[in-house]
Design an enzyme around this catalytic site. Structure first.
Site, PDB file in Angstrom:
ATOM      1  N   GLU B  50     -50.186  -6.950  -0.411  1.00 45.57           N
ATOM      2  CA  GLU B  50     -50.475  -6.600   1.069  1.00 45.57           C
ATOM      3  C   GLU B  50     -50.455  -5.430   1.444  1.00 45.57           C
ATOM      4  O   GLU B  50     -49.826  -4.618   1.564  1.00 45.57           O
ATOM      5  CB  GLU B  50     -49.854  -7.435   2.004  1.00 45.57           C
ATOM      6  CG  GLU B  50     -49.676  -8.038   2.842  1.00 45.57           C
ATOM      7  CD  GLU B  50     -48.889  -8.813   3.571  1.00 45.57           C
ATOM      8  OE1 GLU B  50     -48.508  -9.732   3.448  1.00 45.57           O
ATOM      9  OE2 GLU B  50     -48.470  -8.638   5.255  1.00 45.57           O
ATOM     10  N   ASP B  61     -44.220  -4.203  13.848  1.00 46.86           N
ATOM     11  CA  ASP B  61     -43.746  -4.160  12.878  1.00 46.86           C
ATOM     12  C   ASP B  61     -41.749  -3.501  13.763  1.00 46.86           C
ATOM     13  O   ASP B  61     -42.001  -2.400  14.633  1.00 46.86           O
ATOM     14  CB  ASP B  61     -43.741  -2.996  12.389  1.00 46.86           C
ATOM     15  CG  ASP B  61     -45.401  -3.676  11.472  1.00 46.86           C
ATOM     16  OD1 ASP B  61     -45.103  -4.531  11.153  1.00 46.86           O
ATOM     17  OD2 ASP B  61     -46.520  -3.104  12.001  1.00 46.86           O
TER      18      ASP B  61
END
Lengths: 403, 273
Positions: B50, B61
């Protein structure tokens, strides 16, 4: 309470703008807020409580003031100020905080979070949290904490936890990122009070509706005073909540010119400004599609303005729509022009304006003389300038410590 | 529509194994090191990679990946460089699917149609765009369907059965179950809660289901891998690459050490699956 003329579609789109661009974890929460707000909108008791507290706690309606010295000075349009700087806490921000707090209580939420740049929205949020006894955490960029110490102290006095955000450049957009991260991590008990007409649907519509108290009062006051609608409305825009609140009830009155004033910082042709509509491009940030300051690779750029309250690289999506459709016009005013307007307003009117409405006043100063004396112009005096005296002193080279 | 993602999950299933999906941010800490780090993931047992597309405002995040985004952008990473990295890895490791993960704005700016076309040409098999929920991804979904690129969707602890149907209506490739309501790099979720949610997902789809967020160690990989078809590890790999490159973080400061720390972690994760 009458309701508004333009509405986003069912997914929160104003034309191509707005919408709900959030991580999946937040989607159920956003949908829950929307459902709760829709129900509250139909509940007369909710608005009765809002109206009562707006009157007794905020001090509404705010006066409509005929700015006779300014009118004479410029020698053109008849200038009025809508005095939202006289609100409790000194700015329009509290209108929205009160509405969202009542909604949070209705939803059974027990903790409030908010982002703040200059600290005005943080102070307004901390104020309603103190009033209703809910704990609150305010996310504020580390750089903003440094330059807005009086507001940090106010928030702490009111019982808020002020959390410094060091990510990114440590300013408003980073604070908003961090507030969204906190919300994702506290999904059960927390309500996020967004401070402007941006973010995922329903925030842009909801914040506009709560701020529309400004424009609705103005409509009545102007009819009473002059027997007709105003010809032009002028308001500063950072995220755009005071302008949206002023404009919204007049959107369908095409005779009323709507003018939003962006912060041009050092100039819109430099890399130091906050004029998202004039100097930015459409993009996606903080849950909505709107005009953004961004580079040639789609990375968000830092905004700059002497007014921390206008220092945001985005803009509410309804303004993006009003710009593209041509219904509203958007102009920009530099730091220097705003500073000059700050001083002019203070000396002419005996009103120390915040740096945000100083931008609006600078544009009034530009155009008033060219308009006929029967042109009714209303500027939103959306905040008082006490918070800005240190910034202005520094910009003017005035040493507070020794003078 | 089938691509390398489908082939990979079918092959792993036949072998009785679970997928290790390994994430790093493209260009972290610089272009050359990043290329070597992705190769290290694939050389040491990652099944699918990824590739994080850096963004200035990575709202979903946690601190590790935020910092990785900032390092990559500071080092001059761009969308074009990220697509070139994908093309390079896709050619060098033809059996390993590549998923690009990121946020909507850089793609919107690049142009959605052009982005999907260029990603497909670079050998990309799937996209995860964190802030494009089903309500907002009709355009991207259309371009991806036409190009044969999967649009992978996240399901979270806040997703109820009705919402799950909406998400699955748009999902393809695999379902990414975010085990915690939080940001990347947070503490691991409870096994019981994860098991319950995965059962709900399984009751509505035959697509492979993988678990991510909070999966850091071989023990985590074994525990969560047992519940589904694979795990995603991101922050722990970003930290491994960083710590070994940073003399203050315990490594020698040489890039070679960063790679060996990363390689050791990937081998142990892969061994647990």
């Amino acid at each position: 309470m009458t309701h508004l003329r333009t509405q986003p579609d069912s997914q929160g789109h104003f034309g191509d703008y707005g919408g709900r661009y959030v991580a999946e974890t937040l989607m159920p929460l956003i949908l829950e807020v929307e459902k709760a707000y829709d129900a509250a909108c139909k509940d007369a008791a909710f608005w009765a409580q809002f109206d009562e507290l707006a009157r007794d706690y905020i001090g509404r309606p705010s006066p409509l003031y005929f700015a006779e010295p300014s009118t004479k000075h410029f020698g053109g349009a008849k200038i009025y100020f809508k005095r939202d700087e006289l609100n409790h806490t000194g700015a329009h921000k509290i209108n929205n905080c009160l509405g969202q707090m009542l909604l949070a209580l209705r939803m059974g939420k027990t903790r409030i979070i908010a982002e703040t740049g200059a600290g005005q929205h943080g102070v307004a949020t901390a104020t309603v949290c103190a009033r209703f006894g809910l704990p609150c955490t305010i996310f504020m960029g580390a750089k903003d904490i440094e330059r807005q110490k009086p507001n940090v102290f106010r928030m702490r006095l009111l019982g808020a936890e002020v959390r410094a955000v060091t990510a990114g450049a440590g300013t408003l957009k980073d604070a908003m990122n961090e507030a969204l991260r906190d919300w994702v991590s506290h999904v059960d008990d927390t309500f996020y009070i967004i401070g402007t007409v941006a973010g995922p649907h329903p925030y842009p519509k909801m914040v506009r509706d709560f701020q529309s108290v400004i424009g609705k009062e103005l409509r009545e006051q102007m009819m009473e005073r002059e027997g007709r609608l105003p010809d032009s409305l002028v308001a500063a825009i950072g995220g755009g909540s005071n302008a949206m609140g002023l404009f919204a009830p007049f959107i369908d009155d095409l005779s009323v010119r709507l003018i939003g004033v962006e912060a041009a910082g050092h100039g819109v042709d430099t890399d130091k400004h906050a004029a998202s509509l004039i100097g930015g491009k459409p993009g996606i940030l903080h849950g909505n599609k709107t005009y953004l300051l961004q580079n040639e690779d789609g990375q968000i750029e830092e905004a700059h303005s002497i007014s921390a309250g206008l220092d945001y690289p985005g803009i509410g999506p309804e303004h993006a729509y009003l710009k593209d459709s041509g219904r509203a016009e958007y102009v920009a005013v530099t730091d220097d022009e705003a500073l000059a307007a700050f001083q002019l307003c203070t000396r002419l009117e005996g009103i120390i304006p915040a740096l945000e409405p100083s931008h609006a006043f600078a544009h009034v100063a530009r155009i008033a003389a060219s308009l006929p004396s029967d042109h009714l112009m209303v500027m939103n005096m959306c905040g008082r300038g006490d918070k800005d005296i240190f910034t202005v002193a520094e910009a003017l080279g005035f040493d507070m410590a020794t003078s | 529509m089938k691509n390398r993602i489908d082939t990979k999950f079918a092959a792993l299933k036949a072998q009785g194994r679970k997928a290790l999906i390994a994430f790093l941010t493209a260009g972290d800490p610089d272009e050359g090191t990043s290329r070597a780090a992705f190769a290290a993931l694939l050389d040491n047992g990652a099944d699918i990679i990824e590739i994080g597309m850096p963004f200035s405002d990575p709202m979903a995040d946690g601190k590790a990946i935020q910092a990785a985004n900032i390092r990559a952008l500071a080092a001059g990473q761009t969308m074009k460089k990220t697509l070139a990295l994908a093309a390079d890895l896709s050619a060098a490791y033809p059996d390993h699917p590549i998923v690009l993960m990121g946020y909507a704005n850089p793609i919107h700016y690049y142009g959605m149609e052009r982005f999907v076309r260029d990603a497909k040409a670079a050998g990309v098999d799937g996209l995860i765009i964190v802030d494009l929920p089903p309500e907002e991804n009709a355009a991207l979904h259309g371009f991806c369907q036409a190009a044969g690129v999967h649009v992978i969707h996240l399901v979270t602890p806040t997703t109820d059965a009705a919402r799950l149907r909406v998400i699955l209506g748009r999902a393809s490739g695999f379902v990414y179950y975010v085990a915690i309501a939080g940001v990347t790099g947070a503490a691991a979720a409870s096994i019981a809660d994860t098991q319950e949610k995965i059962a709900l997902i399984r009751s509505q789809t035959d697509m492979p289901v993988v678990t991510g967020f909070g999966v850091k160690t071989a023990a985590d990989a074994a525990a969560f891998g047992a519940l589904c078809d694979g795990v995603v590890v991101g922050s722990a790999l970003v930290d491994a690459l960083l710590s070994a490159q940073n003399p203050l973080g315990g490594g020698s400061g040489a890039k070679g050490d960063g790679m060996s720390t990363l390689a050791t972690l990937v081998r142990s994760l892969s061994g647990a699956l």
